[in-house]
Scaffold this active site. Structure first.
Site, PDB file in Angstrom:
ATOM      1  N   GLY A  15       0.791  -1.221   0.000  1.00  0.00           N
ATOM      2  CA  GLY A  15       0.000   0.000   0.000  1.00  0.00           C
ATOM      3  C   GLY A  15       0.821   1.268   0.000  1.00  0.00           C
ATOM      4  O   GLY A  15       0.353   2.312   0.441  1.00  0.00           O
ATOM      5  N   SER A  16       2.052   1.203  -0.479  1.00  0.00           N
ATOM      6  CA  SER A  16       2.866   2.434  -0.478  1.00  0.00           C
ATOM      7  C   SER A  16       2.283   3.467  -1.432  1.00  0.00           C
ATOM      8  O   SER A  16       2.329   4.664  -1.164  1.00  0.00           O
ATOM      9  CB  SER A  16       4.324   2.121  -0.825  1.00  0.00           C
ATOM     10  OG  SER A  16       4.454   1.746  -2.181  1.00  0.00           O
ATOM     11  N   ASN A  17       1.688   3.007  -2.536  1.00  0.00           N
ATOM     12  CA  ASN A  17       1.024   3.981  -3.418  1.00  0.00           C
ATOM     13  C   ASN A  17      -0.229   4.537  -2.742  1.00  0.00           C
ATOM     14  O   ASN A  17      -0.508   5.731  -2.825  1.00  0.00           O
ATOM     15  CB  ASN A  17       0.635   3.316  -4.741  1.00  0.00           C
ATOM     16  CG  ASN A  17       1.755   3.383  -5.748  1.00  0.00           C
ATOM     17  OD1 ASN A  17       2.051   4.432  -6.292  1.00  0.00           O
ATOM     18  ND2 ASN A  17       2.409   2.268  -5.959  1.00  0.00           N
ATOM     19  N   LEU A  88      -4.534  -6.862  -7.690  1.00  0.00           N
ATOM     20  CA  LEU A  88      -4.099  -7.910  -8.617  1.00  0.00           C
ATOM     21  C   LEU A  88      -5.233  -8.649  -9.323  1.00  0.00           C
ATOM     22  O   LEU A  88      -4.996  -9.494 -10.159  1.00  0.00           O
ATOM     23  CB  LEU A  88      -3.183  -8.902  -7.873  1.00  0.00           C
ATOM     24  CG  LEU A  88      -1.884  -8.259  -7.331  1.00  0.00           C
ATOM     25  CD1 LEU A  88      -1.013  -9.321  -6.679  1.00  0.00           C
ATOM     26  CD2 LEU A  88      -1.114  -7.553  -8.442  1.00  0.00           C
ATOM     27  N   LEU A  90      -8.468  -8.916 -11.899  1.00  0.00           N
ATOM     28  CA  LEU A  90      -9.074  -8.254 -13.058  1.00  0.00           C
ATOM     29  C   LEU A  90     -10.466  -7.773 -12.635  1.00  0.00           C
ATOM     30  O   LEU A  90     -11.174  -8.493 -11.924  1.00  0.00           O
ATOM     31  CB  LEU A  90      -9.183  -9.274 -14.209  1.00  0.00           C
ATOM     32  CG  LEU A  90      -9.487  -8.733 -15.601  1.00  0.00           C
ATOM     33  CD1 LEU A  90      -8.405  -7.767 -16.063  1.00  0.00           C
ATOM     34  CD2 LEU A  90      -9.617  -9.870 -16.592  1.00  0.00           C
ATOM     35  N   ASN A 105      -5.429   3.129 -13.141  1.00  0.00           N
ATOM     36  CA  ASN A 105      -4.458   2.135 -12.667  1.00  0.00           C
ATOM     37  C   ASN A 105      -3.058   2.652 -12.961  1.00  0.00           C
ATOM     38  O   ASN A 105      -2.849   3.455 -13.878  1.00  0.00           O
ATOM     39  CB  ASN A 105      -4.665   0.793 -13.383  1.00  0.00           C
ATOM     40  CG  ASN A 105      -3.698  -0.271 -12.854  1.00  0.00           C
ATOM     41  OD1 ASN A 105      -3.514  -0.418 -11.654  1.00  0.00           O
ATOM     42  ND2 ASN A 105      -3.039  -0.975 -13.775  1.00  0.00           N
ATOM     43  N   HIS A 107       0.795   1.192 -13.716  1.00  0.00           N
ATOM     44  CA  HIS A 107       1.541  -0.025 -14.048  1.00  0.00           C
ATOM     45  C   HIS A 107       3.031   0.304 -13.986  1.00  0.00           C
ATOM     46  O   HIS A 107       3.459   1.340 -14.539  1.00  0.00           O
ATOM     47  CB  HIS A 107       1.151  -0.519 -15.449  1.00  0.00           C
ATOM     48  CG  HIS A 107       1.810  -1.797 -15.813  1.00  0.00           C
ATOM     49  ND1 HIS A 107       1.434  -3.010 -15.258  1.00  0.00           N
ATOM     50  CD2 HIS A 107       2.863  -2.067 -16.627  1.00  0.00           C
ATOM     51  CE1 HIS A 107       2.209  -3.971 -15.742  1.00  0.00           C
ATOM     52  NE2 HIS A 107       3.088  -3.422 -16.573  1.00  0.00           N
ATOM     53  N   ASP A 148      -4.291  -3.811 -18.416  1.00  0.00           N
ATOM     54  CA  ASP A 148      -3.300  -2.820 -18.866  1.00  0.00           C
ATOM     55  C   ASP A 148      -3.504  -2.311 -20.279  1.00  0.00           C
ATOM     56  O   ASP A 148      -2.543  -1.930 -20.952  1.00  0.00           O
ATOM     57  CB  ASP A 148      -1.885  -3.421 -18.762  1.00  0.00           C
ATOM     58  CG  ASP A 148      -1.576  -3.884 -17.342  1.00  0.00           C
ATOM     59  OD1 ASP A 148      -0.864  -4.877 -17.197  1.00  0.00           O
ATOM     60  OD2 ASP A 148      -2.093  -3.233 -16.405  1.00  0.00           O
ATOM     61  N   GLU A 177       6.298   6.288  -9.204  1.00  0.00           N
ATOM     62  CA  GLU A 177       4.877   6.063  -8.901  1.00  0.00           C
ATOM     63  C   GLU A 177       4.430   7.020  -7.819  1.00  0.00           C
ATOM     64  O   GLU A 177       3.400   7.732  -7.944  1.00  0.00           O
ATOM     65  CB  GLU A 177       4.657   4.615  -8.438  1.00  0.00           C
ATOM     66  CG  GLU A 177       4.969   3.604  -9.513  1.00  0.00           C
ATOM     67  CD  GLU A 177       4.813   2.195  -9.007  1.00  0.00           C
ATOM     68  OE1 GLU A 177       3.833   1.936  -8.288  1.00  0.00           O
ATOM     69  OE2 GLU A 177       5.648   1.351  -9.356  1.00  0.00           O
TER      70      GLU A 177
HETATM   71  C1  GRF Z   1       3.316  -0.986  -7.596  1.00  0.00           C
HETATM   72  O1  GRF Z   1       4.511  -1.413  -8.157  1.00  0.00           O
HETATM   73  C2  GRF Z   1       2.348  -0.656  -8.703  1.00  0.00           C
HETATM   74  O2  GRF Z   1       2.969  -0.187  -9.864  1.00  0.00           O
HETATM   75  C3  GRF Z   1       1.722  -1.967  -8.990  1.00  0.00           C
HETATM   76  O3  GRF Z   1       1.617  -2.641  -7.744  1.00  0.00           O
HETATM   77  C4  GRF Z   1       2.597  -2.105  -6.859  1.00  0.00           C
HETATM   78  C5  GRF Z   1       1.899  -1.582  -5.645  1.00  0.00           C
HETATM   79  O4  GRF Z   1       2.812  -1.368  -4.652  1.00  0.00           O
HETATM   80  N1  GRF Z   1       0.452  -1.771  -9.604  1.00  0.00           N
HETATM   81  P1  GRF Z   1       2.247  -0.771  -3.257  1.00  0.00           P
HETATM   82  O5  GRF Z   1       1.346  -1.822  -2.649  1.00  0.00           O
HETATM   83  O6  GRF Z   1       1.512   0.480  -3.583  1.00  0.00           O
HETATM   84  O7  GRF Z   1       3.495  -0.534  -2.440  1.00  0.00           O
END
Ligand code: GRF
Length: 193
Positions: A15-17, A88, A90, A105, A107, A148, A177
């Site tokens: 969940g870092s994003n 992850l 679809l 999304n 990628h 994608d 990201e």
């Molecule tokens: C990231 O690499 C993103 O590009 C991909 O899944 C990963 C998510 O990482 N879709 P995080 O859980 O947000 O750290």
């Protein structure tokens, strides 16, 4: 005063994003994170949701694919946009049509290369490494029925040095990201995309 546009973040992992998105919108008057969805009860993103006081829901395949409960849940939370951040599964077509052109999304590669089923996380960076690519990067796109393949909204790249390992590539890409995704979400929602 226009009511806030509300986003649901879907994530399966650390969940870092999600964290960079939540932090970015924390004091934003017109866009707010209303819900966190995960398919993994052990996902770090759920602890983050709790820390940030954001409601979260762990879903299973029946909930997601065998019913339209996910749509009812998102409507209950008055969600306007779905943001996938390392999710992850679809998306079912009924969810995509309910939120047509309102699902983004990210990628971790420069699509259309290194995309499609199975191309996620380290699999992507390993493939880029094995092919001796000189650069990698990120792609932020709208989501449609195929992995994608939705309309590309934004891409940025990073150079790959001779000594870089797949992990080094992953770290460079993840930094891109975190840097770009929240702003591209904001620009898209505010109609600048
Ligand atoms: C990231 O690499 C993103 O590009 C991909 O899944 C990963 C998510 O990482 N879709 P995080 O859980 O947000 O750290």
């Amino acid at each position: 005063m226009m009511s806030s546009q509300r986003i649901a973040i879907f994530a399966s992992g650390k969940g870092s994003n999600a964290e960079s998105i939540i932090n970015y919108f924390e004091n934003n008057d017109s866009i707010e994170v209303g819900l966190i969805i995960s398919n993994n009860s052990k996902a770090g993103v759920l602890n983050l949701a709790e820390r940030k006081g954001i409601d979260s829901k762990v879903i299973d395949k029946d909930f997601f694919y065998k019913s339209e409960k996910i749509v009812q849940l998102l409507n209950y939370y008055k969600i306007d946009y779905i943001i996938l951040a390392g999710f992850l599964w679809l998306l079912p077509s009924y969810l995509i049509s309910e939120f047509e052109n309102h699902i983004l999304n990210i990628h971790p590669a420069l699509l259309p290369k290194y995309g499609g089923k199975g191309m996620f996380g380290q699999h992507v960076h390993r493939a880029v490494y094995d092919n001796n690519e000189e650069e990698s990067g990120i792609t932020i796109h709208l989501v449609n029925e195929n992995y994608d393949e939705g309309k590309i909204l934004f891409q940025d790249s990073c150079a790959i040095e001779e000594e870089d390992t797949p992990d080094d590539i992953g770290e460079k890409v993840l930094r891109l990201e975190h840097f770009h995704y929240p702003r591209i979400i904001e620009d898209f929602i505010n109609g600048h995309q």
